[in-house]
Enzyme design. Structure first.
Site, PDB file in Angstrom:
ATOM      1  N   ALA A   1      -3.925   7.734  -4.833  1.00 52.36           N
ATOM      2  CA  ALA A   1      -2.578   6.936  -4.809  1.00 52.36           C
ATOM      3  C   ALA A   1      -2.276   5.764  -5.432  1.00 52.36           C
ATOM      4  O   ALA A   1      -2.255   4.809  -4.667  1.00 52.36           O
ATOM      5  CB  ALA A   1      -1.206   7.503  -4.002  1.00 52.36           C
TER       6      ALA A   1
ATOM      7  N   GLY B   1       0.832  -1.402   0.079  1.00 50.92           N
ATOM      8  CA  GLY B   1       0.256  -0.005  -0.106  1.00 50.92           C
ATOM      9  C   GLY B   1       1.091   1.201  -0.183  1.00 50.92           C
ATOM     10  O   GLY B   1       2.510   0.984  -0.200  1.00 50.92           O
ATOM     11  N   ASN B   2       0.310   2.220   0.166  1.00 54.01           N
ATOM     12  CA  ASN B   2       1.193   3.914  -0.194  1.00 54.01           C
ATOM     13  C   ASN B   2       0.297   4.843   1.175  1.00 54.01           C
ATOM     14  O   ASN B   2      -0.564   4.203   1.903  1.00 54.01           O
ATOM     15  CB  ASN B   2       1.113   4.302  -1.340  1.00 54.01           C
ATOM     16  CG  ASN B   2       0.090   4.729  -1.651  1.00 54.01           C
ATOM     17  OD1 ASN B   2      -0.653   5.362  -0.835  1.00 54.01           O
ATOM     18  ND2 ASN B   2      -0.473   4.277  -2.354  1.00 54.01           N
ATOM     19  N   ARG B   3       1.430   5.848   1.745  1.00 50.53           N
ATOM     20  CA  ARG B   3       1.073   6.434   2.443  1.00 50.53           C
ATOM     21  C   ARG B   3      -0.549   7.743   2.502  1.00 50.53           C
ATOM     22  O   ARG B   3      -0.686   8.383   3.351  1.00 50.53           O
ATOM     23  CB  ARG B   3       1.739   7.234   3.146  1.00 50.53           C
ATOM     24  CG  ARG B   3       3.028   6.687   3.728  1.00 50.53           C
ATOM     25  CD  ARG B   3       4.137   7.301   3.910  1.00 50.53           C
ATOM     26  NE  ARG B   3       5.473   6.846   4.690  1.00 50.53           N
ATOM     27  CZ  ARG B   3       6.448   6.144   5.378  1.00 50.53           C
ATOM     28  NH1 ARG B   3       5.399   5.341   6.276  1.00 50.53           N
ATOM     29  NH2 ARG B   3       6.911   5.680   5.466  1.00 50.53           N
ATOM     30  N   SER B   4      -1.008   7.579   1.538  1.00 48.58           N
ATOM     31  CA  SER B   4      -1.701   8.296   1.019  1.00 48.58           C
ATOM     32  C   SER B   4      -3.605   7.998   2.142  1.00 48.58           C
ATOM     33  O   SER B   4      -3.291   7.040   2.657  1.00 48.58           O
ATOM     34  CB  SER B   4      -2.276   8.256  -0.635  1.00 48.58           C
ATOM     35  OG  SER B   4      -4.285   8.696  -0.742  1.00 48.58           O
TER      36      SER B   4
END
Ligand code: CTP
Length: 414
Positions: A273, A207-210
């Protein structure tokens, strides 16, 4: 209905303040959020407690309350709404508004707000007829303020004349009329937001930090301007914005499927994102550590590009496709290349390097890149960036003329 609409109601000191209690009740019944400011004189007619009980919100009475200033500054209070309603509006408060006086919370909020204002005058008929009051109202109307009432009838002092505040039902109709005439009424919008999660196994993912804050704020801002909005969001910790269809997805493929299912739309804003890769060897069962075995190899395959796909839909292409470019270096250069590569109309370049605090934070510093050039926007809250972008979309889809005609008092801060 007023579902999700946010109203700041200013009560000044007149006997008609009791009718504003009924107005609060009716606004709430229709789903509006109502925050109230009471002037010192208003508190002689209705109590903060009754207003608080009916509105279900904290009541604001004094600019210099340290607690209020800590929780919500008076500028935020005045701008964080769709409409400011002044009911009752005494001759005194109308005069202050016309001359720009700011000597208490109510008049300060009215001076700093950039939202449309609806005024419901209430006063003795002699005060109403006085040329000073009439000149003040003409000044306010010239600035785009809308009025409702007053009516003719028996006044508090036992005299009959013009000056009775409009009835709650009339004020409500005026509120609904102002809010329904949003400049994006009839426009269908699609917004993507948040990260996507690409599973490695049933318990792990890439995943990512969005945080989804910017995308959600854009969806809410477009809806406030009257658009029919669908928000397609990856996993976020935010509540679904009111008055919007929210579709929750996990992976990039699900996001693409949900977006294609909403076409045709007039405008698409891709703020998500999206993970660039999916795990092609994801397992159905949890991966276990085998003693002595090397770490597993995760194989990646490219994900579909939602923004590029929407931009190439031929007949079903939205009239305006807006992308984001999250960059950590050479921000403008990379963003301009993305605009060309993905064939979108605008790209919003934002620097997401850790020092900026953009990812997960409440502020954003962006450049809007269009085919006509690059505009730096001042650092602003994500809500303000969203509001400004929404008004730019109004300009693009409906033209400057319409924006000024419908919301003369709500021109964005440029
Ligand atoms: N985007 C998308 N689908 C993808 C990847 C990106 O819709 N699979 C969209 C994003 O929502 C954003 C824009 O494309 O509007 C740019 O996303 P960004 O992550 O900045 O760029 P990438 O295309 O992923 O390129 P890179 O990772 O190389 O910077």
């Amino acid at each position: 209905m007023l579902h999700g609409r946010r109203i700041l109601l200013v009560l000044s000191g007149g006997i008609a303040a009791y009718k504003s209690l009924e107005l609060i009740r009716r606004l709430k019944e229709r789903g509006a959020q109502v925050r109230c400011i009471l002037t010192a004189n208003a508190q002689n007619f209705v109590t903060p407690l009754s207003v608080q009980t009916l509105s279900g919100e904290k009541v604001f009475t004094d600019t210099f309350s340290l607690t209020d200033e800590h929780e919500i500054g008076h500028i935020t209070l005045a701008r964080d709404c769709d409409l400011v309603v002044v009911a009752p509006a005494t001759a005194n408060l109308i005069a202050k508004m016309a001359t720009g006086l700011a000597d208490d919370l109510a008049s300060t909020a009215l001076l700093v707000t950039d939202r449309p204002i609806l005024v419901a005058p209430a006063m003795n008929f002699r005060m109403w007829e006085h040329p000073a009051t009439q000149a003040n109202l003409a000044t306010l109307k010239g600035r785009g303020v809308t009025t409702v009432g007053p009516n003719t009838g028996m006044l508090a002092e036992g005299e009959t004349g013009m000056g009775r505040m409009a009835e709650p039902a009339e004020i409500l109709a005026a509120v609904e009329g102002l809010l329904a005439a949003g400049p994006l009424k009839g426009i269908k919008a699609l917004v993507t937001s948040g990260p996507t999660y690409e599973p490695i196994d049933p318990v792990r993912f890439i995943g990512n930090r969005s945080s989804g804050k910017q995308g959600h704020a854009i969806a809410a801002a477009l809806a406030r301007l009257g658009a029919d909005v669908t928000l397609v969001t990856g996993p976020v910790e935010l509540a679904d914005p009111p008055g919007i269809i929210t579709v929750r997805v996990e992976t990039a493929r699900e996001m693409l499927g949900a977006c294609l299912g909403r076409l045709p739309v007039d405008v698409a804003v891709c703020a998500a994102a999206v993970a660039d890769w999916t795990v092609s060897n994801a397992t159905k069962e949890k991966r276990k550590k085998e003693p002595g075995a090397p770490p597993p190899v995760i194989e990646l395959a490219p994900n579909p590009d939602v923004l590029a796909t929407l931009s190439e839909r031929g007949q079903a292409r939205p009239r305006l496709v807006v992308g984001f470019a999250a960059e950590t270096e050479k921000v403008l250069e990379h963003a301009s290349a993305k605009l060309a590569r993905k064939n979108c109309d605008w790209i919003i370049a934002n620097d997401v390097s850790p020092a900026t605090g953009t990812f997960g934070g409440d502020f954003n510093t962006i450049h809007l890149i269009t085919r006509a050039g690059t505009e730096p926007w001042p650092r602003a809250s994500k809500a303000d960036v969203a509001e400004r972008l929404a008004w730019r979309i109004v300009d693009a889809l409906k033209g400057e003329h319409e924006r000024h005609r419908l919301h003369p008092a709500a021109a964005p801060r440029r």
